[in-house]
Scaffold this active site. Structure first.
Site, PDB file in Angstrom:
ATOM      1  CD  GLU A 102      -7.212   4.070  -8.312  1.00 24.00           C
ATOM      2  OE1 GLU A 102      -7.720   4.495  -7.485  1.00 24.00           O
ATOM      3  OE2 GLU A 102      -5.611   3.828  -8.019  1.00 24.00           O
ATOM      4  CE  LYS A 116      -5.050   5.727  -5.693  1.00 24.26           C
ATOM      5  NZ  LYS A 116      -5.048   4.276  -5.499  1.00 24.26           N
ATOM      6  CB  CYS A 136      -0.682  -0.556   1.386  1.00 24.84           C
ATOM      7  SG  CYS A 136      -1.744   1.753   1.530  1.00 24.84           S
ATOM      8  CG  HIS A 166     -26.539  25.229   0.243  1.00 25.72           C
ATOM      9  ND1 HIS A 166     -26.974  25.071  -0.700  1.00 25.72           N
ATOM     10  CD2 HIS A 166     -26.497  26.484   0.455  1.00 25.72           C
ATOM     11  CE1 HIS A 166     -26.418  25.234  -1.499  1.00 25.72           C
ATOM     12  NE2 HIS A 166     -26.746  26.534  -0.994  1.00 25.72           N
ATOM     13  CB  ALA A 212      -5.452  -0.275   2.654  1.00 16.23           C
ATOM     14  N   GLY A 248      -5.485  -1.172 -13.821  1.00 17.12           N
ATOM     15  CA  GLY A 248      -6.015  -0.673 -15.347  1.00 17.12           C
ATOM     16  C   GLY A 248      -6.785   1.377 -15.345  1.00 17.12           C
TER      17      GLY A 248
HETATM   18  P1  FAD Z   1       0.316  -5.698   2.015  1.00 15.04           P
HETATM   19  O1  FAD Z   1       0.327  -4.190   2.214  1.00 15.04           O
HETATM   20  O2  FAD Z   1       1.333  -6.657   0.766  1.00 15.04           O
HETATM   21  O3  FAD Z   1       1.817  -6.404   2.563  1.00 15.04           O
HETATM   22  C1  FAD Z   1       2.348  -7.610   2.932  1.00 15.04           C
HETATM   23  C2  FAD Z   1       4.147  -7.434   3.369  1.00 15.04           C
HETATM   24  O4  FAD Z   1       4.307  -8.620   3.685  1.00 15.04           O
HETATM   25  C3  FAD Z   1       4.592  -6.605   2.655  1.00 15.04           C
HETATM   26  O5  FAD Z   1       5.214  -5.502   2.647  1.00 15.04           O
HETATM   27  C4  FAD Z   1       5.732  -7.875   1.704  1.00 15.04           C
HETATM   28  O6  FAD Z   1       7.028  -6.963   1.316  1.00 15.04           O
HETATM   29  C5  FAD Z   1       5.714  -8.947   3.228  1.00 15.04           C
HETATM   30  N1  FAD Z   1       6.285  -9.623   2.715  1.00 15.04           N
HETATM   31  C6  FAD Z   1       5.572 -10.987   2.486  1.00 15.04           C
HETATM   32  N2  FAD Z   1       5.689 -12.149   2.785  1.00 15.04           N
HETATM   33  C7  FAD Z   1       6.915 -12.075   3.600  1.00 15.04           C
HETATM   34  C8  FAD Z   1       7.938 -13.023   3.746  1.00 15.04           C
HETATM   35  N3  FAD Z   1       7.532 -13.885   3.739  1.00 15.04           N
HETATM   36  N4  FAD Z   1       8.637 -12.987   5.288  1.00 15.04           N
HETATM   37  C9  FAD Z   1       8.661 -11.430   5.165  1.00 15.04           C
HETATM   38  N5  FAD Z   1       8.184 -10.461   4.856  1.00 15.04           N
HETATM   39  C10 FAD Z   1       6.985 -10.293   3.744  1.00 15.04           C
HETATM   40  N6  FAD Z   1      -5.914  -1.020  -1.014  1.00 15.04           N
HETATM   41  C11 FAD Z   1      -7.064   0.166  -0.934  1.00 15.04           C
HETATM   42  O7  FAD Z   1      -8.027   0.531   0.051  1.00 15.04           O
HETATM   43  N7  FAD Z   1      -6.640   1.467  -1.772  1.00 15.04           N
HETATM   44  C12 FAD Z   1      -6.111   2.383  -2.566  1.00 15.04           C
HETATM   45  O8  FAD Z   1      -6.075   3.475  -3.262  1.00 15.04           O
HETATM   46  C13 FAD Z   1      -5.176   1.236  -3.177  1.00 15.04           C
HETATM   47  N8  FAD Z   1      -4.225   1.449  -4.048  1.00 15.04           N
HETATM   48  C14 FAD Z   1      -3.841   0.624  -4.200  1.00 15.04           C
HETATM   49  C15 FAD Z   1      -2.668   0.515  -5.790  1.00 15.04           C
HETATM   50  C16 FAD Z   1      -2.687  -0.173  -6.463  1.00 15.04           C
HETATM   51  C17 FAD Z   1      -1.336  -0.304  -7.744  1.00 15.04           C
HETATM   52  C18 FAD Z   1      -2.405  -1.537  -5.745  1.00 15.04           C
HETATM   53  C19 FAD Z   1      -0.847  -2.398  -6.254  1.00 15.04           C
HETATM   54  C20 FAD Z   1      -2.594  -1.890  -4.228  1.00 15.04           C
HETATM   55  C21 FAD Z   1      -3.979  -0.390  -4.483  1.00 15.04           C
HETATM   56  N9  FAD Z   1      -4.430  -1.175  -2.954  1.00 15.04           N
HETATM   57  C22 FAD Z   1      -5.034  -0.413  -2.579  1.00 15.04           C
HETATM   58  C23 FAD Z   1      -4.634  -2.243  -2.414  1.00 15.04           C
HETATM   59  C24 FAD Z   1      -3.818  -2.532  -0.793  1.00 15.04           C
HETATM   60  O9  FAD Z   1      -2.032  -2.576  -1.375  1.00 15.04           O
HETATM   61  C25 FAD Z   1      -3.326  -3.904  -0.536  1.00 15.04           C
HETATM   62  O10 FAD Z   1      -5.278  -4.080  -0.650  1.00 15.04           O
HETATM   63  C26 FAD Z   1      -2.884  -3.870   0.919  1.00 15.04           C
HETATM   64  O11 FAD Z   1      -1.592  -3.482   0.480  1.00 15.04           O
HETATM   65  C27 FAD Z   1      -2.960  -5.810   1.244  1.00 15.04           C
HETATM   66  O12 FAD Z   1      -2.775  -5.499   2.826  1.00 15.04           O
HETATM   67  P2  FAD Z   1      -1.740  -6.614   3.526  1.00 15.04           P
HETATM   68  O13 FAD Z   1      -1.240  -5.590   5.317  1.00 15.04           O
HETATM   69  O14 FAD Z   1      -2.828  -7.479   2.901  1.00 15.04           O
HETATM   70  O15 FAD Z   1      -0.534  -6.494   2.976  1.00 15.04           O
HETATM   71  P1  NAD Z   2      -9.249  -6.174 -10.061  1.00  8.67           P
HETATM   72  O1  NAD Z   2      -9.608  -7.110 -10.067  1.00  8.67           O
HETATM   73  O2  NAD Z   2     -10.092  -4.856 -10.253  1.00  8.67           O
HETATM   74  O3  NAD Z   2      -8.850  -5.224 -12.466  1.00  8.67           O
HETATM   75  C1  NAD Z   2      -8.891  -6.472 -13.247  1.00  8.67           C
HETATM   76  C2  NAD Z   2      -9.392  -6.806 -14.200  1.00  8.67           C
HETATM   77  O4  NAD Z   2      -8.773  -7.182 -15.667  1.00  8.67           O
HETATM   78  C3  NAD Z   2     -11.375  -7.186 -14.321  1.00  8.67           C
HETATM   79  O5  NAD Z   2     -12.010  -6.096 -14.886  1.00  8.67           O
HETATM   80  C4  NAD Z   2     -10.759  -8.527 -14.941  1.00  8.67           C
HETATM   81  O6  NAD Z   2     -12.131  -8.686 -15.500  1.00  8.67           O
HETATM   82  C5  NAD Z   2      -9.788  -8.041 -16.064  1.00  8.67           C
HETATM   83  N1  NAD Z   2      -9.248  -9.516 -16.732  1.00  8.67           N
HETATM   84  C6  NAD Z   2      -8.692 -10.212 -16.255  1.00  8.67           C
HETATM   85  N2  NAD Z   2      -8.702 -10.845 -16.429  1.00  8.67           N
HETATM   86  C7  NAD Z   2      -8.333 -10.469 -18.134  1.00  8.67           C
HETATM   87  C8  NAD Z   2      -7.447 -10.796 -19.342  1.00  8.67           C
HETATM   88  N3  NAD Z   2      -7.133 -12.158 -19.714  1.00  8.67           N
HETATM   89  N4  NAD Z   2      -8.301 -10.169 -20.377  1.00  8.67           N
HETATM   90  C9  NAD Z   2      -8.766  -8.513 -20.444  1.00  8.67           C
HETATM   91  N5  NAD Z   2      -8.790  -7.843 -18.708  1.00  8.67           N
HETATM   92  C10 NAD Z   2      -8.712  -8.910 -17.952  1.00  8.67           C
HETATM   93  O7  NAD Z   2      -7.574  -6.096 -10.665  1.00  8.67           O
HETATM   94  P2  NAD Z   2      -6.149  -4.642 -10.607  1.00  8.67           P
HETATM   95  O8  NAD Z   2      -6.815  -3.703 -11.546  1.00  8.67           O
HETATM   96  O9  NAD Z   2      -5.021  -5.771 -10.517  1.00  8.67           O
HETATM   97  O10 NAD Z   2      -6.001  -4.671  -9.046  1.00  8.67           O
HETATM   98  C11 NAD Z   2      -5.496  -5.549  -7.873  1.00  8.67           C
HETATM   99  C12 NAD Z   2      -6.793  -5.143  -6.703  1.00  8.67           C
HETATM  100  O11 NAD Z   2      -5.679  -3.924  -6.352  1.00  8.67           O
HETATM  101  C13 NAD Z   2      -7.912  -4.415  -7.154  1.00  8.67           C
HETATM  102  O12 NAD Z   2      -8.842  -5.937  -7.037  1.00  8.67           O
HETATM  103  C14 NAD Z   2      -7.685  -4.126  -5.451  1.00  8.67           C
HETATM  104  O13 NAD Z   2      -8.362  -4.519  -4.661  1.00  8.67           O
HETATM  105  C15 NAD Z   2      -6.406  -3.250  -5.792  1.00  8.67           C
HETATM  106  N6  NAD Z   2      -6.628  -1.860  -5.576  1.00  8.67           N
HETATM  107  C16 NAD Z   2      -7.635  -0.975  -5.259  1.00  8.67           C
HETATM  108  C17 NAD Z   2      -6.951   0.420  -6.089  1.00  8.67           C
HETATM  109  C18 NAD Z   2      -7.967   1.343  -5.002  1.00  8.67           C
HETATM  110  O14 NAD Z   2      -8.866   0.875  -3.568  1.00  8.67           O
HETATM  111  N7  NAD Z   2      -8.508   2.142  -5.496  1.00  8.67           N
HETATM  112  C19 NAD Z   2      -6.050   0.894  -6.215  1.00  8.67           C
HETATM  113  C20 NAD Z   2      -5.494  -0.242  -6.534  1.00  8.67           C
HETATM  114  C21 NAD Z   2      -6.239  -1.514  -6.761  1.00  8.67           C
END
Ligand code: FAD
Ligand code: NAD
Length: 469
Positions: free
Chosen positions: A193, A53, A44, A448, A324, A191
């Site tokens: 964002e 963001k 995150c 408002h 998150a 995709g």
């Molecule tokens: P993570 O944040 O994935 O943390 C897991 C940690 O575990 C990592 O630091 C990793 O290094 C560590 N780890 C893994 N295996 C091991 C091991 N064996 N030993 C030691 N450490 C290990 N969510 C939102 O709510 N809002 C958003 O705007 C949003 N935007 C996103 C944008 C992107 C591009 C992506 C990829 C994700 C986004 N998400 C968003 C999703 C969000 O990041 C995740 O849902 C969240 O981080 C999950 O939290 P977590 O604590 O489960 O794991």
């Molecule tokens: P997603 O599940 O949001 O979207 C994946 C998309 O890929 C879906 O629309 C699916 O139908 C499509 N897809 C799957 N296989 C495909 C194929 N073969 N060809 C074309 N399209 C295909 O997953 P994401 O965008 O990779 O994000 C992963 C996760 O991270 C999200 O589910 C979300 O929980 C989290 N995330 C959250 C935020 C946020 O909260 N603002 C931002 C980024 C990521």
């Protein structure tokens, strides 16, 4: 590290893990967190929510300066792009926040161990966890373990990720130049964002989506309205596209994406955004007899307990919405459960927000889910263009949609497409959490002029009595 056993070791310092650790320390548990990355905060903070963001904000400011400033009477010369400066700002934001989490851990007396953790043996009531780092290996003993290892990007079988031109969100958060043409596979959260970021910065962005709609899981009416707006903004969204493969050409000059039934697409970069998969491999789960399903999701009960006493799991690694704040709620609840307290999470009250402009925010049931369940409902919608504040700011797009039970009037779902929808949804989350009715919402005074008045009006519309429409 330890001369005596820990009460809790958390594996993973993401939003699930670090929040769990802080709550545990507050409850008096001797706690440590282990993460293979030196920076705390998980996906995150490092390569997810926060950097995306930051770039969404910077790129939107650029768009606003170029296309909206003049209407407000602002006069500026040509507005260029300094991509390295934008990236530097994003990196600074990330560093400030990851350091902030490290100091929160320290303040709460939580040790942050750097290294890769793996479940080891059992010593009486204690679990052994082997932590491997560049400077060697250590064994930590803990009464309880929370696995919060999160998720990694999923990919497609014939898409060859090269960690550069054909990459995931991690690469797309750090491109060193604006790609002339970017193909995004998947019209989900990432995709849309990151597609929006690079579209705003000047790329021709083609979004290939397998389904016949964007944002699967979102309310269909809201998703369809959002799709129209995103197309107008320049995203070339192609639905019903099955990507067969993607590779870099042999001369290394371009990427080629093969799509079933149409011509191959040439582009500079490919962003694969087809979902994320849990990180549950190489953790010693199988040897420890922790139940994991075929897709790698760790199986837990309502107290986040796995099949093995003393081992718990939370966040992305247990499935459900990969968000998150969902991980945070689970981290907090899991620790309270370990401490013998009441555990409950209402997953219907976990909001989701896509931070495009306008934003897409929702909580509770979609109209499709209510229809499928045969739940009788009434619907009220209200457009932002009829709201004074939206006129004043110029953010006219979108609407609020409220779904309430036809007999009890309980709010079952709220879906918002509009500027600041992600902030506005908080009121709806509170309403659903506290079992409020649509009438409760419209009898609540809304300042408002604010965008939140659209929520009041949509609640009035549920009862067929919107005032300003
Ligand atoms: P993570 O944040 O994935 O943390 C897991 C940690 O575990 C990592 O630091 C990793 O290094 C560590 N780890 C893994 N295996 C091991 C091991 N064996 N030993 C030691 N450490 C290990 N969510 C939102 O709510 N809002 C958003 O705007 C949003 N935007 C996103 C944008 C992107 C591009 C992506 C990829 C994700 C986004 N998400 C968003 C999703 C969000 O990041 C995740 O849902 C969240 O981080 C999950 O939290 P977590 O604590 O489960 O794991
Ligand atoms: P997603 O599940 O949001 O979207 C994946 C998309 O890929 C879906 O629309 C699916 O139908 C499509 N897809 C799957 N296989 C495909 C194929 N073969 N060809 C074309 N399209 C295909 O997953 P994401 O965008 O990779 O994000 C992963 C996760 O991270 C999200 O589910 C979300 O929980 C989290 N995330 C959250 C935020 C946020 O909260 N603002 C931002 C980024 C990521």
């Amino acid at each position: 590290m330890t001369d005596r056993a820990l009460d809790l070791l958390v594996i993973g310092a993401g939003p699930g893990g670090y929040v769990a650790a802080i709550r545990a320390a507050q409850l008096g548990f001797r706690t440590a967190v282990v993460d293979e990355h030196p920076a705390a905060g998980g996906v995150c903070l490092r390569v997810g929510c926060i950097p995306s963001k930051a770039l969404l904000e910077s790129s939107q400011r650029l768009v606003a300066a170029r296309s909206e400033l003049a209407a407000h009477g602002g006069v500026a010369g040509e507005i260029g792009l300094d991509l390295p400066a934008m990236m530097m700002r994003k990196d600074r934001v990330v560093t400030t926040l990851t350091r902030g989490v490290s100091s929160l851990l320290k303040k709460n007396g939580i040790e942050h161990i750097q290294g890769r953790a793996r479940l080891g043996g059992v010593d009486g009531e204690l679990r052994e966890i082997v932590v491997t780092a560049s400077d060697g290996e250590q064994t930590v003993q803990a009464r309880n373990v929370i696995v919060a290892t999160g998720s990694r990007p999923a990919t497609l079988p014939d898409v060859e990720l090269d960690g550069d031109r054909i990459g995931t969100s991690t690469e797309a958060l750090a491109y060193d130049a604006v790609p002339e043409r970017l193909v995004v596979i998947g019209a989900g959260y990432i995709g849309l964002e990151l597609g929006a970021v690079w579209n705003r910065l000047g790329s021709d962005v083609i979004v290939l989506e397998y389904l016949d709609r964007i944002l699967p899981g979102a309310d269909a009416e809201i998703a369809a309205a959002a799709e129209k707006i995103f197309r107008r903004q320049g995203l070339d969204i192609r639905l019903g596209c099955r990507v067969l493969d993607a590779k870099v050409t042999s001369d290394g000059k371009a990427c080629v994406v093969e799509v079933e039934g149409t011509e191959a697409i040439e582009c500079d970069r490919v962003l694969v955004a087809v979902g994320r998969q849990p990180i549950s491999d190489d953790l010693g789960l199988e040897e420890a007899a922790v139940g994991v399903d075929d897709s790698g999701i760790i199986q837990v009960d309502e107290r986040f307990a796995t099949s093995v006493p003393g081992i718990f799991a939370i966040g992305d690694v247990i499935g459900g919405p990969q968000l998150a704040h969902k991980a945070e709620e689970e981290g907090m609840a899991c620790v309270e459960g370990i401490a013998g307290r009441y555990v409950h999470i209402d997953y219907d009250a976990i909001p989701g927000v896509v931070y495009t402009e306008p934003e897409v925010a929702s909580v509770g049931k979609t109209e499709e889910q209510l229809k499928e369940a045969g739940t009788p409902y009434r619907k009220g919608t209200f457009p932002f263009r009829a709201i004074g504040r939206a006129r004043a700011t110029g953010s006219l797009e979108g609407f609020v949609k409220i779904l309430a039970h036809a007999e009890t009037d309980a709010v079952l779902g709220v879906h918002i497409l509009g500027s600041h929808a992600g902030d506005l949804i908080a009121e709806a989350v509170a309403a659903i959490s506290f079992g409020a009715s649509a009438e409760d919402l419209f009898r609540t005074s809304h300042a408002h002029p604010t965008l939140a008045e659209a929520i009041k009006e949509a609640a009035l519309a549920v009862h067929g009595r919107a005032v300003h429409m």
